[in-house]
Design a protein around this motif. Structure first.
Motif, short mmCIF file in Angstrom:
data_model
loop_
_atom_site.label_atom_id
_atom_site.label_comp_id
_atom_site.label_asym_id
_atom_site.label_seq_id
_atom_site.Cartn_x
_atom_site.Cartn_y
_atom_site.Cartn_z
N LEU A 366 -19.41 -61.02 -4.98
CA LEU A 366 -20.17 -59.50 -5.57
C LEU A 366 -21.61 -59.46 -5.11
O LEU A 366 -22.27 -60.39 -5.37
N LEU A 367 -21.79 -58.57 -4.11
CA LEU A 367 -23.09 -58.59 -3.51
C LEU A 367 -24.25 -57.54 -4.57
O LEU A 367 -25.49 -57.86 -4.75
N GLU A 368 -23.59 -56.55 -5.09
CA GLU A 368 -24.30 -55.47 -5.78
C GLU A 368 -23.46 -54.84 -6.93
O GLU A 368 -22.26 -54.96 -6.53
N GLU A 369 -23.89 -54.53 -7.86
CA GLU A 369 -23.28 -53.72 -8.78
C GLU A 369 -24.21 -52.56 -9.01
O GLU A 369 -25.23 -52.66 -9.68
N LEU A 370 -23.63 -51.42 -8.94
CA LEU A 370 -24.68 -50.16 -8.73
C LEU A 370 -24.05 -49.30 -9.99
O LEU A 370 -23.12 -48.98 -10.04
N GLU A 371 -25.17 -48.80 -10.74
CA GLU A 371 -24.75 -48.02 -11.93
C GLU A 371 -25.08 -46.53 -11.02
O GLU A 371 -26.37 -46.14 -11.11
N VAL A 372 -24.07 -45.99 -10.71
CA VAL A 372 -24.40 -44.54 -10.12
C VAL A 372 -24.46 -43.44 -10.89
O VAL A 372 -25.41 -42.61 -10.93
N PHE A 373 -23.61 -43.17 -12.01
CA PHE A 373 -23.93 -42.15 -12.96
C PHE A 373 -24.01 -42.76 -14.46
O PHE A 373 -23.53 -43.76 -14.98
N LYS A 374 -25.20 -42.19 -14.81
CA LYS A 374 -25.69 -42.85 -16.08
C LYS A 374 -24.91 -42.30 -17.20
O LYS A 374 -24.79 -43.11 -18.37
N ASP A 375 -24.21 -41.30 -17.09
CA ASP A 375 -23.33 -40.86 -18.22
C ASP A 375 -21.95 -41.68 -18.22
O ASP A 375 -20.94 -41.41 -18.88
N ALA A 376 -21.67 -42.59 -17.13
CA ALA A 376 -20.40 -43.45 -17.25
C ALA A 376 -19.31 -42.69 -16.82
O ALA A 376 -18.27 -43.37 -17.30
N SER A 377 -19.52 -41.64 -16.21
CA SER A 377 -18.17 -40.95 -16.02
C SER A 377 -17.39 -41.65 -14.87
O SER A 377 -18.02 -42.00 -13.90
N SER A 378 -16.11 -41.39 -14.92
CA SER A 378 -15.14 -42.19 -14.04
C SER A 378 -15.46 -41.68 -12.58
O SER A 378 -15.75 -40.45 -12.29
N ILE A 379 -15.27 -42.41 -11.61
CA ILE A 379 -15.57 -42.03 -10.15
C ILE A 379 -14.05 -41.63 -9.78
O ILE A 379 -13.15 -42.19 -9.82
N ILE A 380 -14.23 -40.41 -9.13
CA ILE A 380 -12.97 -39.85 -8.71
C ILE A 380 -12.83 -39.77 -7.29
O ILE A 380 -11.64 -39.39 -6.60
N ASN A 381 -14.07 -39.85 -6.48
CA ASN A 381 -13.62 -39.97 -5.18
C ASN A 381 -15.11 -40.40 -4.50
O ASN A 381 -16.11 -40.52 -4.81
N MET A 382 -14.87 -41.31 -3.12
CA MET A 382 -15.86 -41.91 -2.46
C MET A 382 -15.48 -41.82 -0.82
O MET A 382 -14.46 -41.80 -0.43
N GLN A 383 -16.76 -41.55 -0.24
CA GLN A 383 -16.30 -41.50 1.35
C GLN A 383 -17.72 -42.19 1.87
O GLN A 383 -18.92 -41.99 1.39
N ILE A 384 -17.39 -42.76 2.87
CA ILE A 384 -18.47 -43.43 3.59
C ILE A 384 -18.89 -42.67 4.90
O ILE A 384 -17.84 -42.12 5.55
N SER A 385 -20.01 -42.31 4.93
CA SER A 385 -20.60 -41.83 6.31
C SER A 385 -21.39 -42.77 6.99
O SER A 385 -22.54 -43.15 6.70
N SER A 386 -20.61 -43.15 8.30
CA SER A 386 -21.11 -44.10 9.09
C SER A 386 -22.54 -43.64 9.78
O SER A 386 -23.38 -44.41 9.79
N LYS A 387 -22.31 -42.42 10.17
CA LYS A 387 -23.53 -41.80 10.80
C LYS A 387 -24.72 -41.94 9.84
O LYS A 387 -25.81 -42.14 10.37
N ARG A 388 -24.76 -41.56 8.65
CA ARG A 388 -25.87 -41.51 8.05
C ARG A 388 -25.90 -42.89 6.94
O ARG A 388 -26.92 -42.95 6.28
N GLN A 389 -25.15 -43.80 7.33
CA GLN A 389 -25.10 -44.83 6.38
C GLN A 389 -25.31 -44.88 4.98
O GLN A 389 -26.10 -45.42 4.53
N GLN A 390 -24.54 -44.09 4.64
CA GLN A 390 -24.44 -43.48 3.09
C GLN A 390 -23.02 -43.57 2.47
O GLN A 390 -22.03 -43.18 3.23
N LEU A 391 -23.11 -43.79 1.37
CA LEU A 391 -21.60 -43.76 0.57
C LEU A 391 -21.80 -42.46 -0.53
O LEU A 391 -22.91 -42.32 -0.97
N TYR A 392 -20.84 -41.55 -0.28
CA TYR A 392 -20.92 -40.55 -1.32
C TYR A 392 -20.04 -40.62 -2.40
O TYR A 392 -18.82 -40.92 -2.13
#
Ligand SMILES: *[C@@H]1O[C@H](CO)[C@@H](O)[C@H](O)[C@H]1NC(C)=O
Ligand SMILES: *[C@@H]1O[C@H](CO)[C@@H](O)[C@H](O)[C@H]1NC(C)=O
Length: 676
Positions: A366-392
């Motif tokens: 386990l490299l990292e554990e990130l709190e993305v949403f402070k309201d702890a809402s369930s994550i319903i979608n994730m997409q990687i952009s290799s071009k921008r090197q970002q995770l949406y």
């Protein structure tokens, strides 16, 4: 609130338009959304004359899900097509060809399915061999009699299916499905199954060999056991299951068995194509093929994960996995699939698998554990952009952008960078930065597989300065020596040194001195505790000193304080019976009262420093404790840096370390938020 338009489907249609469908107040509706050629165009427009019926594309009910894929100008959707959510179908629509669907009211085809993903998979250079895959979970027909069981499924269709000529008209003739197993072998030989499929990620390995990997996340929800797992399937194993025996049931009172008879030609599930056969269209398939396909949509053999076990498991935690996205990263010692796993409490785990001795024996990291949403809402979608090197990352309440790598978080030292074992990052001689294999920089140190800084980071230029701080404890009271390693895998040890000339010895732990995840707790400080405490992180046989803390003890002249029972941390509060200190102590005592009112960690230390200075005023002790700013201070020993500088330094350490949290356990540390 059910009667607003919940958007359930958005696809990139062509260079200027999106295709979107929503529930439309229980009246599914679709539309082309004009978005312009470029981002700068700032167009976002729906042509009202082109709004169309969304039945078979979007569900009626906002609580129901749809999985869909747009291939060319055709939409393949797995969805409920009625208001009550009873008639489920896999439906092709939108293009020029007639719409086509699954057989209706036949539990062997679909049985209360929940669709989670859909993909277009070219199987050869010939588009006639193209397949569409659907991933879902459903009530298992083959497990009836054992109560109601949910199984994870993969279903396949041919893109060029046109339906049957006399029977299965405008219905799929190439639909097959089978079970996806994700299980952990138990000690007693009985496996634990993660049967509730939540999400899949299809990984195209190479375009040339058309080889695919499928990552799934599934969970188990029973009253006694909770857990989630990530399983990895190879496309070859999936193909093999679809080429295996068909599941067959002779009649209502019979068992499901592998079909032993003669399977008609062309074998159901084969696409009409010049590559494998002589049929141009499914409409030309013989009647016995269509009849067989109609009664045998289920395969007998399930698909097992590679190595027959999950690649990542979490059990008995207060969250479950909901989403997965995978990025393939080239590191100095090979390629790694970095898994980003979304959870139902708004966090994202970043995980890799590292071979231990061989590629068959993998270790999860386990490299990292990130709190993305402070309201702890369930994550319903994730997409990687290799071009921008970002995770949406999307939830019902927001959308966040998270960098795939933040190498600077691992610190400036070679050893820290190496021990992090993040395949995105390498030490470049001065700091931890993004590793790119094709750059011709000589000085790049990275070892994801072993994370061994002894071989990589020897030599003086890799040594980093050990952070130093001073801490004040009050005799008889409790104090806390905080030290949190940046690496989640490190084991922490503490040493104690009475005077600089004395040898360092390991801190003896007992009822009074406790070691916690975050540091050393001294429950009742004694005079003899004065000295230098050093915190060391040990990992892979490599020991690194993280922090030195010089503990000073402020004496308490009140006898009642020292008479208190040793097992209770002492509150310096006269109201609690501690007894007021002597008059000459009044000044610093008042400061402590401020402190009780404002429990702010940094203020505690600041007040203690003030108190210490005042107590020693007039003597040369104050000069020793607070050397004039700018004076060079030796790295070890009782003297400290000017207070303001020290604080800046410590705050930087805290910032860095708070971004990483600990493996598995419910975590007391504040993880970072995405916006940071
Ligand atoms: C994209 O599709 C829309 C809807 O069919 C159409 O009006 C538009 O002209 C198309 N744009 C391009 C660039 O083909
Ligand atoms: C704690 O004290 C520090 C230094 O005085 C200050 O910067 C910080 O805002 C305080 N934190 C809280 C939560 O009051």
């Amino acid at each position: 609130s059910d009667c607003v338009n919940y958007v359930k489907i958005v696809h990139h249609y062509n260079r200027t338009h999106l295709y979107a469908c929503g529930t439309g107040a229980f009246h599914p509706t679709c539309a082309f959304v004009e978005v312009g050629h470029r981002m700068e165009d700032h167009v976002f427009r729906i042509d009202p004359s082109k709004v169309e019926d969304g039945k078979g594309k979007s569900p009626y009910d906002p609580r129901h899900n749809a999985a869909s894929v747009l291939v060319g100008d055709e939409l393949y959707a797995g969805v409920a097509t009625d208001l009550m959510g009873r008639d489920f179908t896999i439906f092709r629509s939108l293009g020029k060809r007639p719409s086509i669907r699954t057989e209706q009211h036949d539990s062997r085809w679909l049985n209360e399915p929940k669709f989670v993903g859909s993909f277009w998979v070219p199987e050869s250079e010939n588009p006639d061999d193209d397949k569409i895959f659907f991933f879902f979970r459903e009530t298992a027909v083959e497990a009836q009699g054992l109560g109601k069981s949910t199984y994870s499924r993969i279903g396949q269709l041919c893109r060029n299916d046109m339906g049957g000529q006399r029977s299965l008209v405008n219905k799929w003739t190439t639909f097959l499905k089978t079970r996806l197993i994700c299980s952990v072998p138990g000690a007693d030989g009985s496996d634990t199954y993660f049967d509730e499929l939540r999400n899949v990620f299809l990984w195209l390995q190479t375009r040339m060999t058309r080889s695919y990997n499928v990552f799934s996340v599934a969970r188990i929800q029973s009253s006694v056991f909770k857990g989630s797992a990530v399983c990895l399937y190879s496309m070859n194993d999936i193909r093999r299951a679809f080429l295996g025996p068909f599941a067959h049931k002779e009649g209502p009172n019979y068992q499901w068995v592998p079909f032993q008879g003669k399977v008609p030609y062309p074998r159901p599930g084969m696409c009409p194509s010049k590559t494998f056969g002589s049929f141009d269209s499914t409409k030309g398939f013989p009647d016995d093929v269509i009849q067989f396909a109609r009664h045998h949509p289920l395969m007998y053999n399930p698909v097992y994960p590679m190595s027959r076990r999950p690649v990542f498991v979490r059990t008995n935690v207060d969250y479950s996995f909901t989403q997965i996205a995978v990025d393939r990263v080239s590191a100095a010692d090979g390629q790694y699939d970095v898994m980003f796993i979304g959870t139902d409490k708004g966090t994202v785990l970043k995980v890799i698998n590292v071979p231990k001795e061989s590629w068959n024996n993998m270790e999860e990291l386990l490299l990292e554990e990130l709190e993305v949403f402070k309201d702890a809402s369930s994550i319903i979608n994730m997409q990687i952009s290799s071009k921008r090197q970002q995770l949406y990352v999307g939830s019902d309440t927001g959308l966040a952008q998270v960098p795939l790598h933040r190498c600077s978080v691992y610190g400036k030292a070679c050893a820290e960078c190496c021990l992090a074992r993040d395949p995105y990052c390498a030490w470049d001689g001065t700091s931890c930065t993004r590793y790119l294999p094709n750059t011709k920089r000589r000085f790049r140190r990275q070892d994801v597989r072993n994370g061994d800084p002894n071989t990589l980071c020897s030599g003086d230029h890799h040594k980093h300065r050990v952070a130093e701080r001073k801490l004040y404890g009050v005799e008889g009271s409790s104090t806390f020596l905080e030290c949190i390693p940046k690496s989640l895998q490190a084991r922490v040890t503490w040493t104690f040194q009475k005077h600089p000339q004395n040898p360092r010895e390991e801190v003896r732990l007992d009822d009074r001195i406790l070691q916690t995840d975050r540091g050393l707790l001294i429950r009742r400080v004694l005079k003899r505790d004065i000295g230098l405490y050093q915190c060391h992180a040990m990992e892979h046989g490599f020991t690194q000193t993280l922090l030195g803390i010089t503990l000073e003890v402020v004496p308490s002249t009140s006898s009642s304080v020292s008479n208190l029972p040793s097992d209770a941390p002492v509150r310096l509060d006269p109201r609690s019976g501690g007894g007021p200190p002597m008059t000459n102590q009044k000044l610093w005592y008042r400061d402590f009262m401020q402190l009780v009112d404002h429990p702010n960690l940094s203020t505690v230390d600041q007040i203690c420093e003030q108190v210490w200075a005042r107590k020693n005023a007039g003597s040369d002790a104050a000069d020793k404790v607070f050397p004039a700013p700018g004076k060079d201070v030796p790295p070890l020993g009782p003297a400290i840096r000017p207070a303001n500088k020290k604080w800046k330094h410590l705050q930087e350490i805290r910032k860095g370390r708070n971004r990483r949290t600990h493996d598995g356990k419910p975590n007391p540390r504040a993880p970072r938020s995405a916006g940071e």
